[in-house]
Enzyme design. Structure first.
Site, PDB file in Angstrom:
ATOM      1  N   SER A 260       0.838  -1.196   0.000  1.00 38.13           N
ATOM      2  CA  SER A 260       0.000   0.000   0.000  1.00 38.13           C
ATOM      3  C   SER A 260       0.868   1.238   0.000  1.00 38.13           C
ATOM      4  CB  SER A 260      -0.897   0.034   1.243  1.00 38.13           C
ATOM      5  OG  SER A 260      -1.560  -1.181   1.441  1.00 38.13           O
ATOM      6  N   ASP A 338       9.727  -9.477   9.240  1.00 37.12           N
ATOM      7  CA  ASP A 338      10.007 -10.913   9.139  1.00 37.12           C
ATOM      8  C   ASP A 338       9.118 -11.635  10.142  1.00 37.12           C
ATOM      9  OD1 ASP A 338      11.003 -13.418   8.758  1.00 37.12           O
ATOM     10  OD2 ASP A 338      13.089 -12.912   9.149  1.00 37.12           O
ATOM     11  N   ASP A 341      10.010 -17.991  10.705  1.00 33.74           N
ATOM     12  CA  ASP A 341      11.348 -18.576  10.718  1.00 33.74           C
ATOM     13  C   ASP A 341      11.244 -20.086  10.569  1.00 33.74           C
ATOM     14  OD1 ASP A 341      12.917 -16.268  11.081  1.00 33.74           O
ATOM     15  OD2 ASP A 341      12.561 -16.288  13.243  1.00 33.74           O
TER      16      ASP A 341
END
Length: 794
Positions: A260, A338, A341
């Site tokens: 966006s 992030d 994992d």
């Protein structure tokens, strides 16, 4: 008349009657599933009277005496207008689409079911505070009341020979989870590919391809990063690579990056109040994902004031996701934090069901997940779970990998964000945003007093142990892995910066320790953000309408240097008729991704060929060890490719090219021939022809063409592209555009494609879409009520 002729006539008349009756019956069925727009109703679930108004665009205003009653009314309205779309969202997250669509949906269901989201959301619901559970229960009851009040089930269920299944409270959490699937890489494919690159490439080449930023960076706070040096020939020499390892185009040139634009200017640059603009870029469909909504109710804190919030609602939840409440305005962009994992699962060689954990050994759990399939036999898949998440992949040495993903973790999803509509200033809004369990998002906020801020909303894992989060790690080592959530006061925050402007376009936003805490989840190249930033810097005073000019900016600044390089290479290339055409086209460059631009389309296509050819050499080097390897999305790869084109190292030239000039000319010839082979030749290849909006209803692909065109929005050429503020692709782009100064909503705007209603006979089906396509602003606040529906306690 002979008996035979009379019999034939009767049969003919009967057939004609059936032929005429079928369309009539279909029309009557469709009419039966139209939402109720007016009247008075009673329901025991309500505590006080609720009024629901609709304006000319179908914008819904809910006026209630409590948020709980408003939740019920929103549920009723959402079910009547959008139940099928809500159903698809919950099923997308739960892995239950095949129950509606049959075997064709099984691949999606297999992937989603591995996360066991329904079971997780059932547990998440039970763990919510009682106030949140009560809100979801009221919303659920309203949905099921609205569904039951339809004389005929929604037409999508008639078309697919299905019946709707009642809503459950945890389904709203599944809708939030569906957004996590959309905004996150739920399979973490990027890091699996990085794992292979790390194993197959020398360290210098891995660092060169996977760096986190360079000259295109446009952080809100901080400076551009330095791109690593080109790997030396002693580390990697692509000239010796077997050409059979090359694959050509691999789709990393312009990866679709769900994201966006959001930006804000301080009140000192406006007329006292801050101005916030937001356009969220997502897959476009009919009806639109968002729902124009206004909710009005007394402040539950007993202040005597009214909460009056307007913006983009999300059917399937009772929340206003982005908008303004008169005191605070806010919007989101995908942060590309992030969020996942890979964890190495070290099994006991004597008992594979046991795996090593910091305190010793634990046993995996196996779950048989049964997928119901419409029109076919059910399918059962087995999911093996660890304490960190399900086992979904293997490391390069064969070790099992479990996926730890924010959305799967206890406390990773809730509906805390709804409290933001009561915020009175940026500090209160930031506090709610940081405490909300949503997919981590850039949160941009401004208030009536003129303050502005950016932070990360949602849960961020607290990583400990110093492991590389982009590569699989062994979390059985004590003190390694995720240790709960990052404390809210450690979320990065930029508030009231001296430069008085904030911009977010999915780029890297911060640096240093803040960046380490958030992580690099594959954020976008900063070209789009830089264009917004530079436009904001160029002015010292702003009005709301100035925000729209930025949102609709289709200047091709990103491709300017590619256009210049192409002109240079043409002068060096052998003369040909095709090259003469290219020179003629380049002379008409207008610097925009406009619908009539031929030069833009040509330069863009050439860049794609060049980037694919350059990166494919590195991919080929990885394929020596992993033959099925495909490069992951590398949004920063522009920085690596341009550095190579600047230095032109012979040892990194993919095989089959005499020199770098030859590579560039060969790429031009490939791109030009593809365009020239189409009807009318290369000079007829406008960008609008390539960028024609095809915004479709989910069912239209399986229906006859004349029905599909009736359900879909008009096909029309639109300006814009990636790497510029006006992001536009045929079925991807701004799912809404708004700008507003809190306290002055009357002068704000809110534009939306695809329309408000999901019912093709509704007056609100496609309402507002034409204005969105034309870039014509529609008012932020609802207009006069055209229909009123009142609900009272029974």
């Amino acid at each position: 008349m002979p008996r035979t002729r009379r019999s034939l006539l009767r049969r003919s008349l009967a057939v004609a009657a059936i032929v005429l009756a079928l369309p009539l019956a279909g029309w009557l069925l469709l009419r039966g599933s139209l939402p109720r727009y007016e009247g008075d109703m009673r329901d025991a679930a309500l505590q006080q009277t609720v009024r629901v108004e609709r304006d000319a665009l179908g914008t819904v205003t809910v006026r209630a005496q409590s948020r709980r009653d408003a939740n019920w009314a929103l549920g009723y309205v959402h079910a009547q207008e959008r139940f099928f779309e809500m159903d698809m969202l919950r099923r997308r997250a739960a892995g239950e689409l095949a129950e509606l669509f049959g075997p064709a949906a099984l691949p999606l269901d297999r992937t989603a079911r591995a996360h066991r989201m329904r079971a997780r959301m059932e547990r998440a619901l039970a763990a919510l505070p009682s106030q949140q559970r009560d809100a979801l229960d009221a919303y659920r009851d309203g949905i099921n009341a609205g569904l039951a009040d339809l004389a005929v089930r929604p037409f999508a269920y008639l078309a697919t020979f299905n019946a709707p299944v009642p809503w459950r409270s945890e389904d709203t959490l599944l809708v939030v989870a569906a957004m996590a699937f959309t905004l996150n890489d739920a399979e973490d494919k990027r890091e699996l590919a990085l794992m292979r690159m790390h194993a197959a490439l020398p360290a210098s080449a891995y660092a060169f391809l996977g760096a986190s930023g360079g000259g295109w960076d446009a952080p809100i706070a901080g400076a551009p990063l330095s791109w690593p040096e080109v790997p030396p020939a002693t580390d990697l020499d692509l000239r010796s690579l077997d050409p059979a390892l090359l694959r050509g185009s691999h789709g990393v040139t312009d990866p679709r990056v769900p994201g966006s634009n959001a930006f804000a200017v301080a009140g000192s640059l406006a007329d006292g109040a801050a101005i916030v603009a937001n356009d969220m870029h997502l897959d476009l469909r009919v009806p639109n994902l968002w729902f124009r909504t206004r909710v009005v109710y007394p402040d539950p804190r007993g202040t005597g004031a009214m909460i009056d919030v307007t913006g983009a609602g999300l059917p399937g939840t009772p929340a206003i996701i982005a908008g303004s409440n008169g005191l605070v305005a806010w919007g989101f962009t995908n942060s590309y934090a992030d969020t996942a994992d890979w964890v190495r699962v070290v099994r006991d060689p004597n008992d594979p069901s046991r795996y090593r954990v910091p305190e010793g050994w634990a046993t995996t759990e196996k779950h048989a997940e049964r997928i119901h399939v419409h029109g076919a036999a059910d399918e059962t898949i087995e999911v093996e779970e660890t304490r960190w998440g399900p086992i979904l992949a293997r490391d390069v040495d064969g070790t099992a990998l479990a996926l730890a993903w924010v959305a799967q973790q206890p406390g990773g999803i809730d509906v805390e964000l709804i409290r933001i509509e009561a915020a009175r200033n940026i500090d209160e809004a930031i506090s709610v945003a940081q405490a909300s369990a949503i997919p981590p998002q850039n949160f941009i906020v401004g208030d009536k007093a003129g303050s502005i801020a950016w932070t990360i909303a949602g849960r961020i894992p607290r990583r400990v142990g110093g492991f590389d989060p982009l590569l699989p790690a062994d979390w059985s080592t004590p003190g390694t892995g995720w240790d709960g959530w990052l404390a809210e006061d450690l979320h990065p925050l930029v508030a009231n910066p001296p430069w008085k402007r904030i911009w977010s376009a999915n780029q890297r936003s911060v640096e240093g320790a803040a960046l380490e805490r958030v992580g690099d989840g594959g954020y976008d190249l900063g070209a789009r953000a830089a264009q917004i930033r530079d436009t904001l810097r160029a002015h010292e005073h702003f009005k709301v309408e100035d925000m729209l000019k930025i949102q609709l900016d289709d200047r091709a600044l990103f491709l300017e240097r590619w256009k210049d390089l192409l002109a240079l290479e043409l002068n060096r290339a052998p003369p040909s008729a095709l090259h003469d055409k290219v020179k003629q086209i380049l002379a008409g460059w207008n610097g925009h991704a406009s619908i009539d631009a031929v030069a833009y389309r040509l330069v863009r296509a050439w860049r794609g060929e060049v980037v694919d050819a350059v990166l494919d050499g590195f991919a080929g080097a990885v394929r020596k060890q992993f033959p099925d390897f495909a490069l992951p999305k590398l949004p920063q790869s522009e920085q690596a490719v341009w550095k190579l084109l600047g230095q032109r190292p012979a040892h990194l030239l993919p095989p089959g090219n005499a020199d770098w000039d030859a590579l560039l000319v060969a790429a031009l010839d490939r791109a030009a021939r593809k365009l020239d082979a189409q009807p009318g030749g290369i000079t007829a290849r406008t960008w609008g022809e390539r960028n024609t909006a095809r915004i479709a209803h989910p069912l239209s692909r399986g229906l006859p063409a004349f029905v599909a065109r009736w359900l879909d929005m008009p096909y029309e050429a639109l300006p814009g592209d990636s790497h510029m503020p006006r992001v536009q692709a045929p079925d991807f782009g701004a799912s809404e555009r708004f700008a507003v100064a809190p306290g002055d909503e009357a002068h704000g705007y809110f534009m939306m494609p695809g329309g408000q209603s999901g019912h093709p006979l509704s007056p609100y089906y496609g309402a507002g879409h034409a204005d969105w396509a034309a870039g014509k602003p529609t008012p932020f606040l609802p207009g006069p009520a055209q229909h009123v529906l009142e609900f009272s306690p029974r």
